[in-house]
Design an enzyme around this catalytic site. Structure first.
Site, mmCIF file in Angstrom:
data_model
loop_
_atom_site.group_PDB
_atom_site.id
_atom_site.type_symbol
_atom_site.label_atom_id
_atom_site.label_comp_id
_atom_site.label_asym_id
_atom_site.label_seq_id
_atom_site.Cartn_x
_atom_site.Cartn_y
_atom_site.Cartn_z
ATOM 1 N N THR A 177 0.898 -1.150 0.000
ATOM 2 C CA THR A 177 0.000 0.000 0.000
ATOM 3 C C THR A 177 0.927 1.188 0.000
ATOM 4 O OG1 THR A 177 -1.970 -0.882 1.128
ATOM 5 C CG2 THR A 177 -1.484 1.403 1.545
ATOM 6 N N ARG A 205 -13.742 -7.563 -2.126
ATOM 7 C CA ARG A 205 -13.279 -7.295 -0.754
ATOM 8 C C ARG A 205 -12.886 -5.822 -0.620
ATOM 9 N NH1 ARG A 205 -7.965 -5.443 1.272
ATOM 10 N NH2 ARG A 205 -7.738 -6.226 3.389
ATOM 11 N N GLY A 207 -10.857 -3.164 1.777
ATOM 12 C CA GLY A 207 -9.874 -3.111 2.863
ATOM 13 C C GLY A 207 -9.987 -1.837 3.687
ATOM 14 N N ASP A 208 -8.947 -1.575 4.448
ATOM 15 C CA ASP A 208 -8.954 -0.417 5.353
ATOM 16 C C ASP A 208 -8.690 0.903 4.632
ATOM 17 O OD1 ASP A 208 -6.345 -1.549 4.918
ATOM 18 O OD2 ASP A 208 -5.563 -0.170 6.423
ATOM 19 N N THR A 227 -0.691 1.071 6.678
ATOM 20 C CA THR A 227 -0.451 -0.068 5.796
ATOM 21 C C THR A 227 -0.316 -1.329 6.622
ATOM 22 O OG1 THR A 227 1.030 -1.085 4.193
ATOM 23 C CG2 THR A 227 2.037 0.447 5.759
ATOM 24 N N GLY A 228 -0.911 -2.403 6.151
ATOM 25 C CA GLY A 228 -0.819 -3.663 6.880
ATOM 26 C C GLY A 228 -2.064 -4.487 6.679
ATOM 27 N N GLY A 230 -5.367 -5.252 6.527
ATOM 28 C CA GLY A 230 -6.481 -4.313 6.518
ATOM 29 C C GLY A 230 -7.614 -4.662 7.463
HETATM 30 N N1 ASP Z 1 -3.930 -2.418 4.112
HETATM 31 C C1 ASP Z 1 -3.978 -2.988 2.786
HETATM 32 C C2 ASP Z 1 -5.178 -3.861 2.672
HETATM 33 O O1 ASP Z 1 -5.454 -4.614 3.574
HETATM 34 C C3 ASP Z 1 -2.793 -3.787 2.439
HETATM 35 C C4 ASP Z 1 -1.502 -3.284 2.963
HETATM 36 O O2 ASP Z 1 -1.380 -2.163 3.391
HETATM 37 O O3 ASP Z 1 -0.545 -4.025 2.958
HETATM 38 O O4 ASP Z 1 -5.820 -3.820 1.668
#
Ligand code: ASP
Length: 309
Positions: A177, A205, A207-208, A227-228, A230
């Site tokens: 991200t 789907r 995400g966050d 980022t991470g 989600g």
């Molecule tokens: N947060 C993002 C998601 O879950 C992915 C990421 O940041 O690695 O879509």
């Protein structure tokens, strides 16, 4: 001299020096530095935090090394569904898009949603149609094809077919991200985030990233981009949790970000990190994964471009 500050990220995950060639490391650092400079140049010239975060995120979306725009990961079906968000701190107006399939720079579309619609979020076919109506640059779906992302999907499909569970996917296959946060010389904060989501996510789907308060937030005190994993960030209302810790709990920006990343997210098994800038130009970039692509110039002029812990 007025205080200006900016930070960018290009995703968090299992990022180990041993796994990255020196050439790739240099390219990743160059990509981060270019995005940082794109935003910082705007701030130096007296431009707005909103323009700075837009420019920084566009630079990362156009770089195939990062999971957003050009380098977006694939869904389980082998398609790309992009998401982005932008938020203006002083007014708390925001725009977000999800399920975008034909737009070169989803962050620009999120900004149009913020500025030219009565809504916060637009999704799927309607979002792509709005981009065309607004005259934004549109692309064929194969614009997003990169060999690395396709291989990551194939590996993940085989792992799932062999009975692997989604939660056990290697971090580097799940994540990525990009985002930016900035403070401009008028004291305004802004945040923007853009992503292809997670490799092998279900089509549809969300995400966050495009959920205001989860992956993206800006108000008068702070601007946050996450980022991470989600799902964990959504369940933690992560980005807003940091703002609330500061506003109601009296925590400093760095304390609030550290509590969210190292306590709340750890409890929710949410690996990842955040970038944050506060109204004094202090920058925090905590993460609980092995690495996070990140760069910043803070209010005192300190500059950093880093990848590993
Ligand atoms: N947060 C993002 C998601 O879950 C992915 C990421 O940041 O690695 O879509």
């Amino acid at each position: 001299m007025m205080t200006i500050a900016i930070a960018v990220h290009g995703g968090a995950g299992t990022i180990r020096k041993a796994d990255i060639t020196p050439e790739k490391e240099a390219a990743l650092q160059a990509g981060l530095a270019a995005a940082l400079e794109a935003g910082h140049a705007i701030l130096r010239e007296g431009g707005s935090a909103l323009d700075a975060v837009t420019a920084a995120v566009v630079a990362l979306e156009n770089d195939p090394l990062f999971n957003a725009g050009r380098g977006a990961v694939f869904t389980l079906d082998g398609t790309n569904e992009l998401e982005a968000a932008i938020m203006d701190g002083p007014t708390q107006v925001a725009g977000t898009v999800t399920g975008v399939k034909t737009v070169k720079n989803p962050v620009k579309l999120a900004r149009r949603v913020m500025e030219a619609t009565p809504h916060v979020t637009l999704g799927f076919a309607a979002a792509d149609a709005f981009a065309r109506e607004q005259g934004l640059e549109c692309v064929e779906p194969d614009y997003y094809f990169t060999e690395t992302r396709w291989q990551a999907l194939e590996l993940e499909r085989s792992r799932l077919a062999a009975g692997g569970v989604r939660e056990d996917a290697p971090e580097d296959r799940k994540h990525g991200t990009v985002g930016a946060v900035a403070l401009d010389e008028a004291g305004r904060l802004a945040a923007a985030t853009s992503t292809g989501g997670q490799t092998a996510k279900w089509a549809g789907r969300i995400g966050d990233t495009p959920i205001i308060g989860a992956g993206t937030w800006a108000d008068a005190n702070c601007a946050v981009s996450c980022t991470g994993h989600g799902e964990s960030f959504i369940r933690a209302a992560a980005a807003h949790d940091i703002a609330a810790r500061m506003a109601y709990g009296g925590q400093s920006a760095s304390e609030a970000a550290a509590c969210l990343v190292h306590e709340t997210l750890v409890r929710l098994h949410g690996s990842g990190g955040v970038i944050l800038v506060d109204r004094a130009g202090r920058v925090s970039m905590p993460f609980n994964s092995e690495g996070m692509y990140r760069a910043m110039v803070d209010g005192e002029g300190n500059r950093e471009v880093s990848i590993y812990r």
